[in-house]
Motif scaffolding. Structure first.
Motif, PDB file in Angstrom:
ATOM      1  N   ASN A 208       0.818  -1.208   0.000  1.00  4.05           N
ATOM      2  CA  ASN A 208       0.000   0.000   0.000  1.00  4.05           C
ATOM      3  C   ASN A 208       0.854   1.262   0.000  1.00  4.05           C
ATOM      4  N   VAL A 209       1.921   1.271   0.769  1.00  2.00           N
ATOM      5  CA  VAL A 209       2.805   2.437   0.795  1.00  2.00           C
ATOM      6  C   VAL A 209       3.541   2.553  -0.539  1.00  2.00           C
ATOM      7  N   ALA A 210       4.072   1.446  -1.032  1.00  2.00           N
ATOM      8  CA  ALA A 210       4.827   1.468  -2.287  1.00  2.00           C
ATOM      9  C   ALA A 210       3.951   1.850  -3.476  1.00  2.00           C
ATOM     10  N   PHE A 211       2.678   1.560  -3.423  1.00  2.00           N
ATOM     11  CA  PHE A 211       1.756   1.891  -4.506  1.00  2.00           C
ATOM     12  C   PHE A 211       1.790   3.382  -4.822  1.00  2.00           C
ATOM     13  N   TYR A 212       1.875   4.196  -3.800  1.00  3.84           N
ATOM     14  CA  TYR A 212       1.845   5.644  -3.987  1.00  3.84           C
ATOM     15  C   TYR A 212       3.206   6.258  -4.306  1.00  3.84           C
ATOM     16  N   LYS A 213       4.273   5.510  -4.153  1.00  6.36           N
ATOM     17  CA  LYS A 213       5.614   6.071  -4.279  1.00  6.36           C
ATOM     18  C   LYS A 213       5.839   6.775  -5.605  1.00  6.36           C
ATOM     19  N   GLY A 214       5.467   6.185  -6.697  1.00 11.01           N
ATOM     20  CA  GLY A 214       5.673   6.796  -7.998  1.00 11.01           C
ATOM     21  C   GLY A 214       4.477   7.569  -8.521  1.00 11.01           C
ATOM     22  N   ARG A 215       3.388   7.558  -7.794  1.00 11.63           N
ATOM     23  CA  ARG A 215       2.158   8.172  -8.289  1.00 11.63           C
ATOM     24  C   ARG A 215       1.838   9.513  -7.649  1.00 11.63           C
ATOM     25  N   ASP A 216       1.945   9.577  -6.334  1.00 17.44           N
ATOM     26  CA  ASP A 216       1.527  10.774  -5.617  1.00 17.44           C
ATOM     27  C   ASP A 216       2.420  10.944  -4.396  1.00 17.44           C
ATOM     28  N   ALA A 217       3.328  11.892  -4.476  1.00 18.25           N
ATOM     29  CA  ALA A 217       4.317  12.073  -3.408  1.00 18.25           C
ATOM     30  C   ALA A 217       3.660  12.414  -2.074  1.00 18.25           C
TER      31      ALA A 217
END
Length: 67
Positions: free
Chosen positions: A28-37
């Motif tokens: 869940n944390v990694a999902f946002y890493k490249g999408r929404d800082a």
């Protein structure tokens, strides 16, 4: 995970949680890493704070069916 989890106490606490919980929260944390800082930082901070308190949050175990 991120360097923030390298804090020895938080990381050792995180490692005591069930493997399924660790995988789901890490994803869940990694999902946002490249999408929404902003969402990434918020999710990571929430995970660290919850881990520091020893709380397992969310319905990661499908309402008890996966334990």
């Amino acid at each position: 995970m991120d360097r923030a989890l390298k804090d020895a106490r938080v990381y050792s606490k995180f490692k005591t949680f069930p493997p399924l919980y660790r995988r789901i929260r890490a994803y869940n944390v990694a999902f946002y890493k490249g999408r929404d800082a902003a969402a990434y930082k918020c999710a990571l901070a929430h995970l660290i704070e919850g881990t520091r308190k020893g709380n397992l949050y969310g319905e990661w175990n499908d309402y008890g069916r996966l334990l």
